[in-house]
Design a protein around this motif. Structure first.
Motif, PDB file in Angstrom:
ATOM      1  N   ILE B   6       0.824  -1.222   0.000  1.00 51.59           N
ATOM      2  CA  ILE B   6       0.000   0.000   0.000  1.00 51.59           C
ATOM      3  C   ILE B   6       0.853   1.264   0.000  1.00 51.59           C
ATOM      4  N   PHE B  60      -3.271  -8.512   3.713  1.00 49.71           N
ATOM      5  CA  PHE B  60      -4.292  -8.000   4.642  1.00 49.71           C
ATOM      6  C   PHE B  60      -5.506  -8.932   4.680  1.00 49.71           C
ATOM      7  N   GLN B  61      -5.261 -10.185   5.067  1.00 49.76           N
ATOM      8  CA  GLN B  61      -6.324 -11.187   5.170  1.00 49.76           C
ATOM      9  C   GLN B  61      -7.082 -11.341   3.857  1.00 49.76           C
ATOM     10  N   MET B  63      -7.669  -9.248   1.618  1.00 46.52           N
ATOM     11  CA  MET B  63      -8.541  -8.128   1.295  1.00 46.52           C
ATOM     12  C   MET B  63      -7.981  -7.288   0.155  1.00 46.52           C
ATOM     13  N   TYR B  64      -6.693  -7.377  -0.003  1.00 44.53           N
ATOM     14  CA  TYR B  64      -5.994  -6.421  -0.866  1.00 44.53           C
ATOM     15  C   TYR B  64      -5.052  -7.167  -1.784  1.00 44.53           C
ATOM     16  N   LEU B 108      -6.737  13.020  -2.584  1.00 47.52           N
ATOM     17  CA  LEU B 108      -7.426  12.017  -1.761  1.00 47.52           C
ATOM     18  C   LEU B 108      -8.308  11.130  -2.630  1.00 47.52           C
ATOM     19  N   ILE B 123     -16.011  -5.078   1.563  1.00 49.05           N
ATOM     20  CA  ILE B 123     -15.935  -4.031   2.589  1.00 49.05           C
ATOM     21  C   ILE B 123     -14.921  -2.970   2.173  1.00 49.05           C
ATOM     22  N   LEU B 124     -13.731  -3.437   1.800  1.00 46.16           N
ATOM     23  CA  LEU B 124     -12.698  -2.495   1.370  1.00 46.16           C
ATOM     24  C   LEU B 124     -13.153  -1.743   0.129  1.00 46.16           C
ATOM     25  N   VAL B 127     -15.552   1.069   1.136  1.00 43.55           N
ATOM     26  CA  VAL B 127     -14.892   2.210   1.774  1.00 43.55           C
ATOM     27  C   VAL B 127     -14.166   3.053   0.722  1.00 43.55           C
ATOM     28  N   LEU B 131     -14.824   6.899  -0.575  1.00 41.35           N
ATOM     29  CA  LEU B 131     -13.783   7.930  -0.547  1.00 41.35           C
ATOM     30  C   LEU B 131     -13.761   8.673  -1.879  1.00 41.35           C
ATOM     31  N   ILE B 134     -17.203  10.705  -2.347  1.00 47.17           N
ATOM     32  CA  ILE B 134     -17.372  11.894  -1.515  1.00 47.17           C
ATOM     33  C   ILE B 134     -16.477  13.026  -2.006  1.00 47.17           C
ATOM     34  N   CYS B 135     -15.256  12.691  -2.423  1.00 47.29           N
ATOM     35  CA  CYS B 135     -14.393  13.729  -2.996  1.00 47.29           C
ATOM     36  C   CYS B 135     -15.065  14.341  -4.229  1.00 47.29           C
TER      37      CYS B 135
END
Lengths: 168, 482
Positions: B6, B60-61, B63-64, B108, B123-124, B127, B131, B134-135
């Motif tokens: 990351i 990351f389990q 996730m990524y 961002l 889930i990731l 999120v 992000l 909203i930007c």
């Protein structure tokens, strides 16, 4: 325990009542915070520590502060203009909705009471477990949320900034 | 190992925070210079990303993922961000308040896109998607004194919130029925269980598709695109057209071709339909447009249709074609928007008529915009032609087994012919029409550099496609399709 219950209940109800009757919007929000605190107290009494903490963090820490922000950026905070009558003509529709919500909640609680006994109680979630999960398994979404909130805050400030400048 | 995965996201987020704090303590006087510096820094990050190696395992389990596909899209987003920051530097004088915050929000937003490229978990994914969204809510309505920008912001906010709600509702269904949010585990669960037993599964899938359909602006979730493209500040429009769209597609492919691959018989025809409808709507809708940004909004819907052709083919060729198309589309679209920003800075108008006689007023801008339009239309030897060629090849390949795909190829071919008209219309304004204003339009050196890079890429990738094709084929291998 019972004394604590009654004190918290009275404080909660008082907060709720003041929140809808006070004229000044800021005062209303402060009463609302009192109400939220009371609910958190109830959670603690029920030994739901996590819910209590989250209630304080989210409802007081985020929701109430958000409402305060929104009010600060709006005009007419003191409520001197606008309709004066609080118990207007439509009070009965509010009563019907309140009765319906109460009915649904009661129904759910009564059904759940039997289910709760039958199912085995899950392992209580400690705050330490929660913390470990947040910065362990779920660290990327967690940090992602942090960036998201930063972005949302910057965005809110930018929008508000322009609003303030325009008003001058 | 985890931090290695990351690092690019961290770099961008730190850069954003540093800029924000610098501005807070020592207010920036020359916002344009900051924009150029940021653009250069993101460009350097892009170069640095070429030293990174993909990781075989999800981190990351699970996730990524930092696989070749993720790296491909991360580089694409960094490229787009560098160019959009360059555009913003030229644009920033038109922003009244919060100039530095404009860059911060762009950075961002880019951070979110980089995470999206790697998301291997609902889930990731949600999120990161939020992000980005909203930007964009804030960025689209940044020029709030201008009614079109305000309209764009409001429309994007309402429809964006609706689509986010649909997505998360759909995720809840998938999560509730299969018990996992991880794409690979989801695939394993669906492979074992008999397909189509639970109606809720279909319901959840359709809702997630709807949310992603909003991101890529495909029919029937396209209504926002023309208005928002027209009203938003031009750099934001470029970011929507290149970044947001690519982010939607990488997610769409990960969700459909990893998580929901066992349900291909169900979603295959749906994607086929979406592709056809987007092709027809986008290209026919663009015909009567008089505003160049609105035209590009419709054209963006049309291009979502072309790229969906590659997704609908569900083969390695199709995925590679999608990747190649995005790579060349980024250069083409960024070139167009860079030229538009440079022109509107002087003229202050977006209608195509105001581009009349552009080749006299600023030859490089005229040439760049003309080449971009031709590449979008798919005229050889520009890169857009080869991008479309690959997509059609993938669809024809699939059509050997399923005759319905011939129809899709036919619609696509018709769309290309129709699109020639409105793209050439812009070219006609630039070269054939004369304008009463003949004063030269100044072009700053950073814009010149950016335009030459884009034009070089458009022509270069049209003539010598090998490097990008190889990269796309390699990245397409992560899905293990034939």
């Amino acid at each position: 325990m019972t004394t604590a219950f009654w004190i918290i209940t009275i404080v909660t109800l008082l907060g709720a009542l003041l929140a809808v009757t006070l004229r000044n919007l800021v005062h209303c929000v402060l009463s609302l915070i009192l109400f939220f605190l009371g609910i958190a107290g109830h959670y603690f009494l029920l030994r739901a520590d996590f819910f209590g903490t989250v209630q304080i963090l989210i409802y007081i820490g985020a929701v109430a502060v958000l409402i305060l922000f929104a009010i600060m950026l709006t005009r007419n905070v003191t409520g001197e203009e606008g309709p004066r009558e609080i118990l207007g003509m439509k009070w009965w529709s509010g009563a019907v909705i309140a009765a319906l919500v109460a009915g649904v909640l009661l129904h759910a609680v009564r059904r759940d009471a039997t289910a709760a006994v039958a199912s085995s109680a899950p392992k209580p979630l400690s705050v330490a477990d929660l913390g470990r999960a947040l910065v362990g398994d779920w660290v990327v979404p967690f940090e992602g949320m942090a960036v998201l909130l930063t972005a949302a805050l910057i965005g809110a400030v930018v929008i508000a900034l322009e609003e303030v400048q325009r008003r001058r | 190992m985890n931090w290695y995965a990351i690092q690019l996201e961290c770099l961008l987020a730190i850069l954003a925070v540093v800029v924000l704090l610098t501005d807070a303590f020592r207010p920036v006087r020359d916002a344009r210079r900051i924009g150029l510096i940021l653009s250069a820094l993101v460009g350097l990050t892009l170069l640095y990303s070429f030293t990174m190696q993909p990781l075989g395992e999800a981190v990351f389990q699970g996730m990524y993922r930092l696989d070749t596909l993720a790296l491909f899209f991360k580089r694409l987003f960094l490229l787009a961000t560098a160019f959009v920051l360059l555009m913003s530097a030229e644009f920033v004088e038109r922003i009244e308040a919060g100039r530095v915050e404009f860059y911060v929000l762009l950075l961002l937003c880019a951070t979110g896109m980089l995470v999206l490229a790697s998301a291997n978990d609902f889930i990731l994914m949600f999120v990161a998607l939020e992000l980005v969204t909203i930007c964009f809510f804030v960025l689209t309505s940044y020029l709030r004194r201008q009614v079109p920008s305000l309209e764009a912001g409001t429309k994007y906010l309402i429809l964006g919130a609706l689509s986010s709600g649909l997505t998360v509702y759909g995720i809840a269904y998938l999560l509730g029925i299969t018990g996992t949010a991880n794409f690979e585990k989801l695939r394993a669960v669906l492979t074992e269980a008999p397909v189509g037993e639970a109606t809720g599964l279909w319901f959840g899938m359709v809702l997630v598709l709807a949310g992603l359909g909003f991101k890529i602006a495909s029919v029937p979730f396209q209504v926002w695109a023309p208005d928002v493209y027209q009203g938003a500040p031009t750099p934001v429009t470029a970011m929507l057209a290149v970044g947001s769209k690519a982010a939607g597609f990488v997610l769409l492919m990960r969700v459909l071709m990893t998580g929901l691959l066992p349900l291909e018989p169900v979603w295959g025809p749906v994607v086929l339909g979406l592709a056809g409808a987007s092709l027809v709507y986008g290209n026919l809708g663009a015909l009567p447009q008089r505003d160049i940004k609105r035209l590009l909004g419709y054209s963006s819907i049309g291009h979502a249709g072309y790229v969906l052709m590659g997704v609908a083919a569900v083969n390695a060729l199709g995925v590679a074609a999608v990747l190649f198309y995005h790579g060349q589309y980024a250069f083409t679209t960024l070139c167009a928007f860079l030229a538009i920003v440079a022109v509107t800075r002087v003229t202050g108008r977006d209608d195509i008529a105001s581009f009349a006689g552009l080749h006299r007023r600023a030859p490089i801008l005229g040439l760049a915009l003309f080449l971009a339009m031709m590449s979008l239309a798919g005229v050889p030897p520009l890169s857009g032609f080869f991008g479309k060629f690959q997509l059609f090849a993938a669809v024809i390949d699939r059509a050997q087994m399923d005759a319905r795909y011939y129809w899709l190829a036919g619609i696509g071919a018709a769309a290309v012919v129709v699109s020639l008209y409105f793209y050439l219309n812009v070219g006609r304004a630039i070269y054939m029409q004369s304008s009463d204003r003949t004063d030269a339009i100044p072009v700053s050196w950073p814009v010149r550099v950016g335009l030459w890079i884009c034009m070089g890429a458009m022509i270069g990738l049209g003539v010598y496609q090998r490097p990008l094709v190889d990269a796309a084929l390699q990245a397409a291998r992560v899905f293990g399709l034939e």
